[in-house]
Design a protein around this motif. Structure first.
Motif, PDB file in Angstrom:
ATOM      1  N   ASP A 181       0.757  -1.159  -0.022  1.00  0.00           N
ATOM      2  CA  ASP A 181       0.101  -0.039  -0.011  1.00  0.00           C
ATOM      3  C   ASP A 181       0.767   1.394   0.001  1.00  0.00           C
ATOM      4  O   ASP A 181       0.730   2.252  -0.798  1.00  0.00           O
ATOM      5  N   ALA A 182       2.043   1.060   0.794  1.00  0.00           N
ATOM      6  CA  ALA A 182       2.811   2.244   0.712  1.00  0.00           C
ATOM      7  C   ALA A 182       3.436   2.658  -0.752  1.00  0.00           C
ATOM      8  O   ALA A 182       3.476   3.995  -1.027  1.00  0.00           O
ATOM      9  N   LEU A 183       3.891   1.515  -1.340  1.00  0.00           N
ATOM     10  CA  LEU A 183       4.273   1.847  -2.950  1.00  0.00           C
ATOM     11  C   LEU A 183       3.222   2.220  -4.005  1.00  0.00           C
ATOM     12  O   LEU A 183       3.350   3.249  -4.612  1.00  0.00           O
ATOM     13  N   ALA A 184       2.058   1.658  -3.646  1.00  0.00           N
ATOM     14  CA  ALA A 184       1.020   2.059  -4.524  1.00  0.00           C
ATOM     15  C   ALA A 184       0.611   3.538  -4.338  1.00  0.00           C
ATOM     16  O   ALA A 184       0.362   4.416  -5.210  1.00  0.00           O
ATOM     17  N   LEU A 185       0.629   4.042  -2.969  1.00  0.00           N
ATOM     18  CA  LEU A 185       0.544   5.482  -2.647  1.00  0.00           C
ATOM     19  C   LEU A 185       1.555   6.382  -3.244  1.00  0.00           C
ATOM     20  O   LEU A 185       1.332   7.463  -3.789  1.00  0.00           O
ATOM     21  N   ARG A 186       2.820   5.886  -3.166  1.00  0.00           N
ATOM     22  CA  ARG A 186       3.965   6.486  -3.914  1.00  0.00           C
ATOM     23  C   ARG A 186       3.820   6.650  -5.427  1.00  0.00           C
ATOM     24  O   ARG A 186       4.218   8.029  -5.912  1.00  0.00           O
ATOM     25  N   ILE A 187       3.273   5.720  -5.945  1.00  0.00           N
ATOM     26  CA  ILE A 187       3.067   6.006  -7.466  1.00  0.00           C
ATOM     27  C   ILE A 187       1.921   6.377  -7.975  1.00  0.00           C
ATOM     28  O   ILE A 187       1.540   6.605  -8.935  1.00  0.00           O
ATOM     29  N   GLY A 188       0.867   6.715  -6.649  1.00  0.00           N
ATOM     30  CA  GLY A 188      -0.367   7.171  -7.334  1.00  0.00           C
ATOM     31  C   GLY A 188      -1.370   6.030  -7.995  1.00  0.00           C
ATOM     32  O   GLY A 188      -1.963   6.399  -8.950  1.00  0.00           O
ATOM     33  N   MET A 189      -1.336   4.951  -7.284  1.00  0.00           N
ATOM     34  CA  MET A 189      -1.971   3.798  -8.031  1.00  0.00           C
ATOM     35  C   MET A 189      -2.910   3.386  -6.991  1.00  0.00           C
ATOM     36  O   MET A 189      -2.723   3.348  -5.717  1.00  0.00           O
ATOM     37  N   ASP A 190      -4.195   2.752  -7.329  1.00  0.00           N
ATOM     38  CA  ASP A 190      -5.203   2.569  -6.310  1.00  0.00           C
ATOM     39  C   ASP A 190      -4.299   0.983  -5.690  1.00  0.00           C
ATOM     40  O   ASP A 190      -3.964   0.118  -6.347  1.00  0.00           O
ATOM     41  N   PRO A 191      -4.315   0.568  -4.427  1.00  0.00           N
ATOM     42  CA  PRO A 191      -3.624  -0.511  -3.856  1.00  0.00           C
ATOM     43  C   PRO A 191      -4.241  -1.688  -4.365  1.00  0.00           C
ATOM     44  O   PRO A 191      -3.400  -2.649  -4.558  1.00  0.00           O
ATOM     45  N   ALA A 192      -5.536  -1.878  -4.710  1.00  0.00           N
ATOM     46  CA  ALA A 192      -5.821  -2.851  -5.291  1.00  0.00           C
ATOM     47  C   ALA A 192      -5.483  -3.283  -6.566  1.00  0.00           C
ATOM     48  O   ALA A 192      -5.037  -4.349  -6.948  1.00  0.00           O
TER      49      ALA A 192
END
Length: 235
Positions: free
Chosen positions: A99-110
């Motif tokens: 989830d941290a990586l998803a947030l960093r790249i601006g992508m939905d965690p799912a």
């Protein structure tokens, strides 16, 4: 010694057993100290025998155990990993939760979780650039994870077998390398392919459907690896 992973078992990333032992010994710790640190700080029931087994390469830690082991050894998870090959392994090496990586790249965690599970890339160029920065991805890995390596292989095949000049721009759109380097690599691939075909014909390959055809197919089968090697990019 390779560690077998059966269906239903926790995922086990590539583990550098030698590095784990070296780091533990540098801290003056025993396997019992490491096991205690993992249990005390992370609540994971690990025995000294398990730690010793990891260091001998007889078994390997799961993702959560690897993170805990890195904490017990005061190192980054990446220092305990072998060469990463999957997107998940690159993320673990960077010490980032999904989830941290998803947030960093601006992508939905799912959506990111689906990508790690083998789903198709649906992100933008900006998100791809952010992924490269967050995980320090080499270019070959980026194209593989975003599903563009097949398209690159098609372009390279056409460049080697026809007029390479026509493919400098299309390749440049996929691979952010200097134009001159792309030109040099495509020209070299074209020259080597044509030379391999001509050489085999001179050896008696005949009309191009026998040995020369096999030589050409072998060259084209490895053209992605050849491209990255000549471009100076690690796979």
């Amino acid at each position: 010694m390779p560690v077998n992973t059966h269906a239903g078992e926790p995922r086990r990333p590539p583990f550098d057993a030698t590095a784990a032992r070296r780091l533990r010994e540098a801290l003056g710790m025993t396997p019992a100290h490491v096991a205690y640190g993992i249990r005390a700080a992370y609540g994971i029931p690990v025995s000294p025998a398990t730690v010793a087994s990891w260091e001998l390469g007889e078994s390997a830690p799961t993702e959560s155990e690897l993170t805990a082991l890195a904490g017990a050894l005061w190192c980054a998870p990446g220092e305990l990993l072998g060469a990463p090959g999957t997107l998940r392994e690159y993320r673990l090496a960077a010490g980032l939760a999904p989830d941290a990586l998803a947030l960093r790249i601006g992508m939905d965690p799912a959506a990111y979780e689906r990508l790690e599970a083998g789903g198709r890339w649906g992100g933008t160029e900006r998100q791809a650039a952010a992924l490269v920065e967050a995980l320090d991805l080499p270019l070959p890995a980026l194209l593989r994870f975003t599903g563009q390596d097949a398209r690159l292989a098609e372009l390279l095949t056409s460049a080697a077998t026809t007029r390479w000049q026509a493919y400098v721009r299309p390749v440049g759109k996929l691979v952010p390398l200097p134009k001159q380097r792309i030109q040099e690599v495509l020209q070299a691939l074209h020259a080597d392919y044509q030379a391999s075909m001509a050489a085999t014909l001179n050896w008696g390959g005949g009309d191009g459907t026998g040995e020369s055809g096999e030589a050409g197919r072998a060259f084209l089968d490895d053209i992605l690896a050849e491209f990255w090697a000549r471009a100076g990019e690690l796979p």
